[in-house]
Design a protein around this motif. Structure first.
Motif, short mmCIF file in Angstrom:
data_model
loop_
_atom_site.label_atom_id
_atom_site.label_comp_id
_atom_site.label_asym_id
_atom_site.label_seq_id
_atom_site.Cartn_x
_atom_site.Cartn_y
_atom_site.Cartn_z
N ASN A 1 0.49 -1.46 0.39
CA ASN A 1 0.04 -0.30 -0.07
C ASN A 1 0.78 1.25 0.44
O ASN A 1 0.42 2.19 0.63
CB ASN A 1 -0.83 -0.09 1.27
N LYS A 2 1.97 1.02 0.36
CA LYS A 2 3.07 2.46 -0.52
C LYS A 2 3.09 3.21 1.00
O LYS A 2 3.48 4.04 0.59
CB LYS A 2 2.70 3.45 -1.27
N ILE A 3 2.82 2.49 2.25
CA ILE A 3 3.07 3.58 2.95
C ILE A 3 3.68 2.40 4.45
O ILE A 3 3.32 1.07 4.25
CB ILE A 3 1.51 3.90 3.59
N ALA A 4 4.27 3.03 5.57
CA ALA A 4 4.87 2.18 6.49
C ALA A 4 5.16 2.87 7.81
O ALA A 4 5.53 4.28 7.35
CB ALA A 4 6.08 0.96 5.90
N LYS B 1 -1.19 -3.30 9.70
CA LYS B 1 -2.43 -4.44 8.80
C LYS B 1 -3.55 -3.77 8.62
O LYS B 1 -3.83 -4.39 7.31
CB LYS B 1 -3.01 -5.84 9.94
N ASN B 2 -4.09 -2.94 8.45
CA ASN B 2 -5.23 -2.19 8.65
C ASN B 2 -4.99 -1.50 7.54
O ASN B 2 -6.10 -0.31 7.11
CB ASN B 2 -6.29 -1.66 10.00
N ILE B 3 -3.57 -0.92 7.00
CA ILE B 3 -3.42 0.44 6.50
C ILE B 3 -4.06 0.49 5.07
O ILE B 3 -5.33 1.77 4.48
CB ILE B 3 -1.84 0.72 6.41
N GLY B 4 -4.65 -0.57 4.62
CA GLY B 4 -5.06 -0.70 3.33
C GLY B 4 -6.65 0.09 3.26
O GLY B 4 -6.75 0.85 2.39
N THR B 5 -6.95 -0.47 4.10
CA THR B 5 -8.73 -0.07 4.33
C THR B 5 -8.75 1.22 4.33
O THR B 5 -9.53 2.22 4.71
CB THR B 5 -9.73 -0.68 6.15
N LEU B 6 -7.87 1.68 6.02
CA LEU B 6 -7.90 3.47 5.86
C LEU B 6 -7.28 4.01 4.87
O LEU B 6 -8.37 4.74 4.81
CB LEU B 6 -6.55 3.49 7.45
N MET B 7 -6.88 3.79 4.13
CA MET B 7 -6.39 4.33 2.99
C MET B 7 -7.06 4.83 1.66
O MET B 7 -7.43 5.64 1.42
CB MET B 7 -5.05 3.91 2.09
N ARG B 8 -7.94 3.30 1.67
CA ARG B 8 -8.90 3.61 0.67
C ARG B 8 -10.64 4.43 0.83
O ARG B 8 -11.05 5.13 0.73
CB ARG B 8 -10.01 2.38 0.76
N GLU B 9 -10.27 4.62 2.63
CA GLU B 9 -11.50 5.18 3.49
C GLU B 9 -11.35 6.99 2.98
O GLU B 9 -11.77 7.71 3.51
CB GLU B 9 -11.76 4.62 4.84
N VAL B 10 -9.70 7.15 3.61
CA VAL B 10 -9.42 8.62 3.50
C VAL B 10 -9.47 8.98 2.12
O VAL B 10 -9.24 8.96 1.02
CB VAL B 10 -8.01 9.16 4.28
N PRO B 11 -9.92 10.80 1.69
CA PRO B 11 -9.74 11.27 0.94
C PRO B 11 -8.49 11.56 0.06
O PRO B 11 -7.73 12.27 0.97
CB PRO B 11 -10.47 12.05 0.52
N ASN B 12 -8.70 12.19 -0.88
CA ASN B 12 -6.65 12.48 -1.58
C ASN B 12 -5.97 11.33 -0.94
O ASN B 12 -4.83 12.39 -0.48
CB ASN B 12 -6.69 14.28 -1.17
N LYS B 13 -6.03 9.81 -1.75
CA LYS B 13 -5.26 9.04 -0.58
C LYS B 13 -3.96 10.10 -1.17
O LYS B 13 -2.81 9.55 -0.46
CB LYS B 13 -5.37 8.21 -0.83
N ASP B 14 -3.31 10.03 -2.65
CA ASP B 14 -2.48 10.87 -2.86
C ASP B 14 -1.42 11.26 -2.13
O ASP B 14 -0.31 11.74 -2.05
CB ASP B 14 -2.46 10.43 -4.41
N SER B 15 -2.10 12.47 -2.61
CA SER B 15 -1.46 14.00 -1.42
C SER B 15 -1.46 13.18 0.41
O SER B 15 -0.56 13.13 0.70
CB SER B 15 -2.23 14.34 -1.47
N MET B 16 -2.01 12.78 0.55
CA MET B 16 -1.59 12.45 1.70
C MET B 16 -0.55 11.32 2.04
O MET B 16 -0.19 11.43 3.27
CB MET B 16 -2.96 11.23 2.83
N ALA B 17 -0.40 10.34 1.00
CA ALA B 17 0.84 9.62 0.63
C ALA B 17 2.16 10.04 1.05
O ALA B 17 2.75 9.90 1.11
CB ALA B 17 0.48 8.18 0.18
N ALA B 18 2.39 11.49 0.49
CA ALA B 18 3.30 11.40 -0.61
C ALA B 18 4.54 12.72 0.71
O ALA B 18 5.83 12.00 0.80
CB ALA B 18 3.05 13.44 -0.84
#
Length: 339
Positions: A245-248, A313-330
């Motif tokens: 999910n490109k985050i850690a 473990k739950n980051i995938g579900t969380l990232m799908r619920e947060v809008p603008n996922k790409d900018s948050m993961a920057a």
């Protein structure tokens, strides 16, 4: 006068002969037995009413009747409502005008409150102060030095590397809540956002930045905790593309300080992902002083670090619920704060 005539007489005006119309008009006036001043008052009221009526509603048809006997012709204006076509045309104009006003107003609001969202010149964006949207002469000098450094040119000539400015991808409203893109940025701190080169696969990463004198632990020496923060973020960003999910988050960080890092100098961070197992990634890196232009070899080694990064473990579900996922993961700090 039109207000005093019966509607049937006005509507029939176009089909009545001029002489008959004049007779009917004089008869109607005499039948009402009103003095001339009342006609004048009625005309004045009609004029004032028409004066306050929108111009596109003031539509009349003028009928002229010749009473004969040397009397001047009588003119009658009959009010007619606008046609369906004109009403539709005026409605369309108002709708388009409203859309234009709202759009223009939104652009002005963005210019005033969110200038970073509409600035498209990359050279300006990179030298821009992340919080205030301004640049002083010293900041521009630092940016120019980084942009024109031979090592930067070497990285740009490598087709396997992608040039990015991750801190600029963070929305302006979120930057104050991101440590390395908010509190630590500005003149005499991290003057310009780090310039980052990555392979896009999570294997290697290079970051170049300048550290100012307001980041010191001892006079003239950069605080070791700040260097640990920079290494933590850079090592994490290096391995992001290699994870599902490109985050850690950092599970372990080991640092060995090799030499003091002096203030007001340029540094380069070199990171490499050594191992990936599912949600786990092991990364190592070095922080060195940036060599002077024309110098051979690497800069002085200031510290070495290694880290274990684990994707929750739950980051995938969380990232799908947060809008603008790409900018948050920057930024890893922004994503961790959201988690």
């Amino acid at each position: 006068m039109a207000g005093l005539l019966s509607r049937s007489l006005l509507r029939a005006g176009t089909s009545i002969a001029p002489k008959q119309a004049s007779t009917l008009l004089r008869g109607s006036i005499r039948a009402q037995n009103l003095p001339r001043r009342i006609y004048a008052q009625a005309s004045l009221k009609s004029y004032s009413r028409n004066f306050t009526t929108p111009p596109w509603k003031q539509q009349y048809r003028t009928h002229t009747y010749d009473s004969g006997d040397g009397n001047p012709p009588v003119k009658i204006q009959i009010h007619e409502p606008p046609s369906f076509f004109k009403r539709a045309l005026h409605f369309t104009g108002r709708v388009l005008g409203g859309i234009f006003i709202v759009t223009f107003g939104s652009v002005i609001a963005l210019v005033i409150y969110e200038p970073d969202m509409i600035v498209t010149t990359e050279a300006v964006r990179m030298a821009m102060h992340p919080e205030e949207g301004i640049s002083d002469d010293r900041t521009l000098e630092i940016e120019a030095y980084i942009q024109n450094h031979p090592i930067v040119q070497k990285f740009r000539d490598d087709p396997s590397l992608i040039e990015t400015r991750p801190h600029l991808d963070i929305p302006t409203l979120l930057r104050p809540n991101v440590l390395t893109a908010g509190v630590l940025t500005g003149p005499d701190r991290i003057a310009v956002p780090p310039l980052v080169f990555t392979d896009g696969e999570g294997k290697k990463l290079f970051a170049i930045l300048h550290v100012g004198e307001q980041l010191c632990g001892l006079p003239g020496v950069i605080h070791g905790g700040l260097l640990a923060t920079l290494m933590d973020e850079t090592l994490a960003r290096c391995c992001f593309p290699a994870l599902p999910n490109k985050i850690a988050m950092t599970a372990n960080l080991d640092i060995n300080y090799r030499a003091p890092c002096k203030a007001n100098q340029f540094v380069v961070i070199k990171a490499e992902t050594t191992k990936v197992e599912g949600r786990k990634a092991w990364v190592s890196g070095r922080l060195e002083s940036l060599p002077l232009p024309g110098a051979e070899g690497d800069g002085k080694l200031l510290l070495e670090a290694s880290a274990l990064m684990i994707e929750p473990k739950n980051i995938g579900t969380l990232m799908r619920e947060v809008p603008n996922k790409d900018s948050m993961a920057a930024s890893p700090r922004a994503a961790i704060e959201g988690a």
